[in-house]
Design an enzyme around this catalytic site. Structure first.
Site, mmCIF file in Angstrom:
data_model
loop_
_atom_site.group_PDB
_atom_site.id
_atom_site.type_symbol
_atom_site.label_atom_id
_atom_site.label_comp_id
_atom_site.label_asym_id
_atom_site.label_seq_id
_atom_site.Cartn_x
_atom_site.Cartn_y
_atom_site.Cartn_z
ATOM 1 N N GLU A 5 7.217 -7.413 -28.557
ATOM 2 C CA GLU A 5 6.886 -6.012 -28.881
ATOM 3 C C GLU A 5 7.564 -5.005 -27.950
ATOM 4 O O GLU A 5 7.986 -3.935 -28.403
ATOM 5 C CB GLU A 5 5.356 -5.814 -28.813
ATOM 6 C CG GLU A 5 4.731 -6.478 -27.597
ATOM 7 C CD GLU A 5 3.473 -5.783 -27.067
ATOM 8 O OE1 GLU A 5 2.781 -6.401 -26.268
ATOM 9 O OE2 GLU A 5 3.210 -4.633 -27.435
ATOM 10 N N MET A 44 -2.531 -18.719 -22.729
ATOM 11 C CA MET A 44 -1.936 -17.374 -22.787
ATOM 12 C C MET A 44 -2.301 -16.689 -24.090
ATOM 13 O O MET A 44 -2.787 -17.316 -25.038
ATOM 14 C CB MET A 44 -0.431 -17.456 -22.590
ATOM 15 C CG MET A 44 -0.050 -17.582 -21.121
ATOM 16 S SD MET A 44 1.719 -17.407 -20.857
ATOM 17 C CE MET A 44 1.784 -17.245 -19.082
ATOM 18 N N GLY A 76 8.916 -11.853 -21.366
ATOM 19 C CA GLY A 76 8.638 -13.207 -20.883
ATOM 20 C C GLY A 76 9.571 -14.212 -21.547
ATOM 21 O O GLY A 76 9.881 -14.081 -22.725
ATOM 22 N N ASP A 96 3.195 -15.716 -27.858
ATOM 23 C CA ASP A 96 1.899 -15.174 -28.289
ATOM 24 C C ASP A 96 1.786 -15.029 -29.815
ATOM 25 O O ASP A 96 0.685 -14.854 -30.342
ATOM 26 C CB ASP A 96 1.657 -13.795 -27.658
ATOM 27 C CG ASP A 96 1.433 -13.860 -26.155
ATOM 28 O OD1 ASP A 96 1.411 -14.980 -25.607
ATOM 29 O OD2 ASP A 96 1.275 -12.798 -25.535
ATOM 30 N N ARG A 112 5.135 -21.910 -21.348
ATOM 31 C CA ARG A 112 6.400 -21.251 -21.685
ATOM 32 C C ARG A 112 7.609 -22.030 -21.211
ATOM 33 O O ARG A 112 8.743 -21.665 -21.526
ATOM 34 C CB ARG A 112 6.447 -19.867 -21.022
ATOM 35 C CG ARG A 112 5.582 -18.880 -21.693
ATOM 36 C CD ARG A 112 5.989 -17.448 -21.491
ATOM 37 N NE ARG A 112 6.731 -17.113 -20.323
ATOM 38 C CZ ARG A 112 6.466 -16.043 -19.547
ATOM 39 N NH1 ARG A 112 5.430 -15.283 -19.825
ATOM 40 N NH2 ARG A 112 7.225 -15.748 -18.543
HETATM 41 O O1 F6P Z 1 3.951 -12.003 -23.541
HETATM 42 C C1 F6P Z 1 4.016 -13.358 -23.338
HETATM 43 C C2 F6P Z 1 3.210 -13.761 -22.130
HETATM 44 O O2 F6P Z 1 3.426 -15.131 -21.969
HETATM 45 C C3 F6P Z 1 1.729 -13.418 -22.191
HETATM 46 O O3 F6P Z 1 0.980 -14.342 -22.902
HETATM 47 C C4 F6P Z 1 1.367 -13.362 -20.729
HETATM 48 O O4 F6P Z 1 0.270 -12.534 -20.484
HETATM 49 C C5 F6P Z 1 2.575 -12.801 -20.116
HETATM 50 O O5 F6P Z 1 3.664 -13.120 -20.938
HETATM 51 C C6 F6P Z 1 2.833 -13.304 -18.712
HETATM 52 O O6 F6P Z 1 3.925 -12.659 -18.203
HETATM 53 P P1 F6P Z 1 4.657 -12.950 -16.825
HETATM 54 O O7 F6P Z 1 5.712 -13.959 -17.098
HETATM 55 O O8 F6P Z 1 5.233 -11.645 -16.435
HETATM 56 O O9 F6P Z 1 3.642 -13.492 -15.874
#
Ligand code: F6P
Length: 350
Positions: A105, A172, A11, A130, A283
């Protein structure tokens, strides 16, 4: 002169461009060539490289997202993926001498395995809003996400109060409740629900009733997307739709726990309840000053790790110092919210 690749995986996260800028600047100053690997591990599998020079990195420090793109591609799940990744290093074909992988991770788990099994010259930078990577006090991006969530909670307070409502705010946090706990403490939440300490929906209802009995007619509940609804009967329910697709790291798309929780709160208390899902707003956009500084320090450290040939290592924050730890240590297990942190939040429940 070395040829250094930089990739951003998983992400996206505010501060990615600040890391790219810092690592590139320091490496260019040393006379190296730097290339951006497009779209995370996909770019290593498919050989998607773009030059990173002074022009490309100019003006990107405050910019959200990542100028080189990101995906959740896992080379271990792509046929022939690892062999293709390995073929991008060395040789006469302008292969890479080193790779800086910026990720959480999953991205760093791939980097750790490539180093462990193949001696791949890779170093890591800890990224995730996170904040759940081990071995570092904080990942960059977390501070920005917490600031955005806190501002949202502040705004929801005034409308909650005007309408005598309960406001459920879904933030999140797939496996760990760091964003919920920090923004909830900063925003004065009345209940905070996280995956690590699943208090029941009945207890949540009782805490809100206690608060309302004490004279308040509105409340704020912050819930992590990864919290499982839990009832006193022992029943529990993860709210991510099981039918939804998983990514190449096996994660389902989360979202929806706020709605389910709000319905339960209304059923148990009779209080009118509304839901706000902050989602990817957390984000997006420009990083906070703190994240810019942390990301910059991480980027410089990553370039230094490459320079000294310290592969298989990750830049990390310990107290106020930037240090390095092994990628294996960083990815061995997730850093979840410990009880003492949750106790701080709980002191203000109800
Ligand atoms: O791992 C970071 C994160 O923002 C998580 O909190 C969330 O579940 C996930 O990415 C969302 O991912 P995507 O951008 O694939 O929807």
């Amino acid at each position: 002169m070395a040829r250094i690749g930089i990739l951003t995986g998983g992400g996206d996260c505010p501060g990615l461009n600040a890391v790219i800028r810092a690592a590139t600047r320091r490496s260019l100053q040393r006379g190296h060539e730097v290339v951006g690997v497009r779209d995370g591990w996909r770019g290593m599998v498919e050989g998607l490289f773009v030059p990173l020079g002074p022009r490309e990195i100019s003006g990107i420090l405050p910019r959200g997202g990542t100028i080189i793109g990101t995906t959740r591609t896992n080379p271990y799940k792509v046929e022939g993926g690892v062999e293709k990744v390995l073929s991008r290093f060395g040789g006469d074909g302008g292969g890479l001498d080193a790779l800086i992988a910026i990720g959480g991770e999953d991205t760093l788990g791939v980097a750790a395995r490539l180093y462990r099994e193949n001696g791949t010259p890779v170093v890591g930078v800890p990224k995730t809003i996170d904040n759940d990577l081990s071995g570092t006090d904080y990942t960059f991006g977390f501070d920005t996400a917490v600031s955005i969530a806190t501002e949202a909670i502040d705004r929801l307070h005034t409308t909650a109060e005007s309408h005598n409502r309960v406001m459920v705010v879904e933030v999140m946090g797939r496996h760990a409740g760091w964003i919920a706990v920090h923004s909830g403490i900063a925003g004065g939440a009345d209940v905070i629900l996280i995956p690590e300490q699943p208090i029941t929906v009945e207890d949540t209802g009782r805490l809100l009733q206690k608060r309302h009995a004490g004279g308040k007619s509105f409340s704020i509940v912050v819930v992590s997307e990864g919290y499982e609804l839990t009832w006193e009967s022992g029943e529990h329910q993860a709210v991510a739709g099981e039918a939804r697709a998983t990514d190449q790291f096996g994660h389902v798309v989360l979202g929806g726990v706020g709605d389910a929780l709000a319905r339960e709160v209304e059923r148990l208390t009779g209080y009118e309840t509304r839901v706000t899902v902050l989602g990817h707003v957390q984000r997006g956009g420009t990083p906070t000053a703190r994240d810019r500084v942390l990301a910059t320090r991480y980027g410089l450290k990553a370039a230094d790790l490459v320079e000294s040939g310290s592969f298989g290592r990750m830049a990390a924050l310990h107290g106020d110092a930037i240090v390095d730890i092994s990628l294996d240590e960083a990815t061995a297990e997730l850093k979840t919210v410990p009880p003492e942190w949750y106790d701080v939040a709980k002191a203000f429940f109800g």
